[in-house]
Design an enzyme around this catalytic site. Sequence first.
Site, PDB file in Angstrom:
ATOM      1  N   ASP A 119     -99.683 -32.743  21.921  1.00 42.33           N
ATOM      2  CA  ASP A 119     -99.946 -34.076  21.525  1.00 42.33           C
ATOM      3  C   ASP A 119     -99.923 -35.312  23.224  1.00 42.33           C
ATOM      4  O   ASP A 119     -99.453 -35.768  22.306  1.00 42.33           O
ATOM      5  CB  ASP A 119     -98.945 -35.100  20.297  1.00 42.33           C
ATOM      6  CG  ASP A 119     -99.389 -36.104  19.868  1.00 42.33           C
ATOM      7  OD1 ASP A 119    -100.748 -36.773  19.981  1.00 42.33           O
ATOM      8  OD2 ASP A 119     -99.135 -36.686  19.304  1.00 42.33           O
ATOM      9  N   ASP A 121     -90.692 -30.606  21.180  1.00 40.46           N
ATOM     10  CA  ASP A 121     -90.374 -31.224  22.732  1.00 40.46           C
ATOM     11  C   ASP A 121     -88.766 -31.451  22.502  1.00 40.46           C
ATOM     12  O   ASP A 121     -88.226 -32.323  23.487  1.00 40.46           O
ATOM     13  CB  ASP A 121     -91.113 -32.226  22.794  1.00 40.46           C
ATOM     14  CG  ASP A 121     -91.215 -33.784  22.339  1.00 40.46           C
ATOM     15  OD1 ASP A 121     -90.229 -33.147  20.774  1.00 40.46           O
ATOM     16  OD2 ASP A 121     -92.226 -34.525  22.484  1.00 40.46           O
ATOM     17  N   HIS A 153     -90.058 -35.631  19.114  1.00 37.00           N
ATOM     18  CA  HIS A 153     -90.463 -35.619  18.475  1.00 37.00           C
ATOM     19  C   HIS A 153     -90.027 -35.434  17.026  1.00 37.00           C
ATOM     20  O   HIS A 153     -89.732 -35.890  16.035  1.00 37.00           O
ATOM     21  CB  HIS A 153     -91.946 -35.508  18.335  1.00 37.00           C
ATOM     22  CG  HIS A 153     -92.989 -36.530  18.908  1.00 37.00           C
ATOM     23  ND1 HIS A 153     -92.964 -36.133  20.439  1.00 37.00           N
ATOM     24  CD2 HIS A 153     -93.755 -37.299  19.129  1.00 37.00           C
ATOM     25  CE1 HIS A 153     -94.153 -37.390  21.151  1.00 37.00           C
ATOM     26  NE2 HIS A 153     -94.174 -38.144  19.793  1.00 37.00           N
ATOM     27  N   LEU A 194     -92.480 -44.073  20.331  1.00 39.26           N
ATOM     28  CA  LEU A 194     -93.145 -42.841  21.278  1.00 39.26           C
ATOM     29  C   LEU A 194     -94.968 -42.477  21.081  1.00 39.26           C
ATOM     30  O   LEU A 194     -95.676 -43.374  20.720  1.00 39.26           O
ATOM     31  CB  LEU A 194     -92.726 -41.477  20.108  1.00 39.26           C
ATOM     32  CG  LEU A 194     -92.049 -40.698  20.616  1.00 39.26           C
ATOM     33  CD1 LEU A 194     -91.193 -39.628  19.347  1.00 39.26           C
ATOM     34  CD2 LEU A 194     -90.553 -41.036  22.219  1.00 39.26           C
TER      35      LEU A 194
END
Length: 383
Positions: A273, A247, A250, A306
């Site tokens: 995820d 993305d 991450h 995150l």
Amino acid sequence: MIIKQATIYTEDDTFVGDLFIKEGKIAGIYPKRTPNNFVDSEQIDGKGLHLIPGFIDTHIHGTHGVDVMDGTIEALDKMAKSLVAEGTTSFLATTITQSREKIDKALRAAANYQMKDKRAELLGVHLEGPFLDLAKAGAQPAEFIIKPDLELFHHWQKLSKGKIKTITMAPEHDPNGVFIQALRKIGVNVSAGHTNMNFSQTKVALQHGVNQLTHLCNAMNGIHHRDLGPVGVAFLTEDIMAEIIADGIHLDQNMLELIYQNIGSERLLLITDSMRAKGLEPGEYDLGEQKVHVFQDRTVLSDGTLAGSILSMIDAATRMMRVPGVCLRDVMNMASVNPARQLQVFDRKGSIAIGKDADLLLVDQDLQLQYTFCRGEIAFQMR
């Protein structure tokens, strides 16, 4: 149904031709044109489009307001229905570290979920936690992290009716490998994640049977010039798979390039995820009963950690296509072939071949999704 004049990506060839679907399976692949005896079949115009295998997301918590930990058939069904719009035709319902009772509830729902038409197929469960390391908890609720417990795992596997296919754990808390080896004997993928292992410990874990790394680089030690950690093991060892969340958050785009250069597409697993906020407006949501702040591009806890993602599989694939050297076949490996092999369903999923499930995507040259077919039925169509 016949998909006509698409560029078809079979396991070992690429050509413009027709593909015939019968009773949910790929029944014929024709490099030129379909024989005339199929003229009464429904026809889909694939001219100018690419026909590739459907994506398999092996690590997803939720989407569109629902989460696996809701523990309901309705939540799983909404996930299965929503995921087709991002090219996902199969998935693993992923849990999070929580109380035994709440994990029980989630597994019971997965065990009782019945597959429906025009939806992504639930292939099983990814048990993320609770056997993790406190120092690398990340967005996993620390108060529920415990040591590996084989009796508890067997309870959960029985409750899920054998649907736990992958587990994320911290192998350093199973130093003799008893827990890991027991799971590998029954065919469960053991993925090292939320772990504080160094390079040497990771190598030992592989000897015990660890065969995967969870969201590479995240919730684990990174590469240091005196200790390469699990990431270095992924770079240097050819017999381990690694999940990546592509993305740009991450994993920075440059890191994606470095990972691809060192690992290649045959050992990477594209995952999302994603959590329940995917597909919804920015705001406040929850993950594992923790408040999560959702912005346009990321999801974080109050301290900035995150917390899952709002990434779709088609967006992950598109971002990987921006990495120098990556082609569509590489994306197919990472999003379809590798997860199917890892879950031991490659005999029916993950590629375009006669006899396999007709889980297919029609995409344009920019990887924009036009159609998703789940077991031979149109589950999504771009309007």
